[in-house]
Scaffold this active site. Structure first.
Site, mmCIF file in Angstrom:
data_model
loop_
_atom_site.group_PDB
_atom_site.id
_atom_site.type_symbol
_atom_site.label_atom_id
_atom_site.label_comp_id
_atom_site.label_asym_id
_atom_site.label_seq_id
_atom_site.Cartn_x
_atom_site.Cartn_y
_atom_site.Cartn_z
ATOM 1 N N THR A 65 0.810 -1.217 0.000
ATOM 2 C CA THR A 65 0.000 0.000 0.000
ATOM 3 C C THR A 65 0.854 1.283 0.000
ATOM 4 O OG1 THR A 65 -1.448 1.344 1.397
ATOM 5 C CG2 THR A 65 -0.216 -0.342 2.515
ATOM 6 N N SER A 66 0.355 2.320 -0.661
ATOM 7 C CA SER A 66 1.063 3.609 -0.698
ATOM 8 C C SER A 66 1.106 4.263 0.683
ATOM 9 C CB SER A 66 0.388 4.553 -1.693
ATOM 10 O OG SER A 66 -0.966 4.736 -1.327
ATOM 11 N N GLU A 67 0.255 3.794 1.615
ATOM 12 C CA GLU A 67 0.277 4.326 2.991
ATOM 13 C C GLU A 67 1.041 3.399 3.934
ATOM 14 O OE1 GLU A 67 -0.291 7.242 3.399
ATOM 15 O OE2 GLU A 67 -2.173 7.953 2.520
ATOM 16 N N HIS A 151 -8.665 14.350 4.966
ATOM 17 C CA HIS A 151 -8.252 13.083 4.371
ATOM 18 C C HIS A 151 -9.158 11.913 4.765
ATOM 19 C CE1 HIS A 151 -4.679 10.044 3.829
ATOM 20 N NE2 HIS A 151 -5.796 9.623 3.287
HETATM 21 ZN ZN LIG Z 1 -6.260 7.757 2.553
#
Ligand SMILES: [Zn+2]
Length: 203
Positions: A65-67, A151
């Protein structure tokens, strides 16, 4: 994890490729959702295993995941947390976009299941800036959920179910409070009722 992704999408807590999960498997083993996948289509085989520094532990065609940084910062700073859910629940995120915390003295469920939910200042999604903003809310603290300004939200738990239930409960509470405000002025619980719920939650 795949079921949780599908449920988050089915309940409208994420859209498209939004949202990501992590589950601690061992001392230095974490399973995370893959980057760039439509979450309602993700399967168990798509999950990616990394260590706490973010290095892949198994060969995989998928990217984490990008997070990933957000998840790993939480798991590194909070040994009590075994699972992290990040989503964009619309009503709860509405508070985060308006720069407001969700009032913690209106609903027993919110106090008992989730607890206080601080609003973390904006950090650019998918960059270390987001993790930098979140860390002060992790060190020496025991929050079970965080709102991320402009967000979304993060929930934590001893199990994936616990983190997932907290995300649903957070969103449900935000919807009820928004509905209450549309009808009139929400009436807070008494201080004694709030204290008793906190005591039952922490005791
Ligand atoms: Zn997010």
């Amino acid at each position: 994890m795949a079921l949780c992704c599908r449920q988050l999408a089915a309940h409208g807590l994420i859209a498209g490729r939004d949202g990501n999960l992590s589950v601690r498997l061992g001392a230095d083993r974490v399973l995370v959702t893959p980057s760039g996948f439509i979450k309602s289509l993700v399967t168990a085989a798509d999950m990616v295993e990394v260590d706490l520094a973010g290095k892949p532990r198994r060969k995989s065609a998928r990217k984490p995941t990008s997070e990933l940084d957000l998840h790993l910062r939480i798991l590194r700073h909070r040994p009590d947390v075994q699972a992290v859910v990040h989503a964009h629940p619309p009503a709860a995120t509405g508070f985060a976009v308006a720069g407001q915390e969700i009032p913690g003295n209106l609903l027993p469920e919110l106090i008992f299941v989730v607890g206080p939910v601080p609003l973390v200042p904006f950090g650019m999604p998918g960059t270390p800036e987001l993790g930098d903003r979140v860390v002060p809310y992790l060190v020496g603290k025991h929050h079970r959920a965080l709102l991320l300004a402009n967000h979304g939200a993060v929930t934590m738990g001893k199990t994936l179910d616990e983190a997932w239930i907290r995300m649903e409960s957070l969103e449900h509470s935000a919807r009820i409070i928004t509905a209450a405000r549309a009808v009139g002025e929400p009436k807070p619980l008494t201080a004694q009722a709030v204290e008793r719920l906190q005591w039952e939650r922490d005791g």
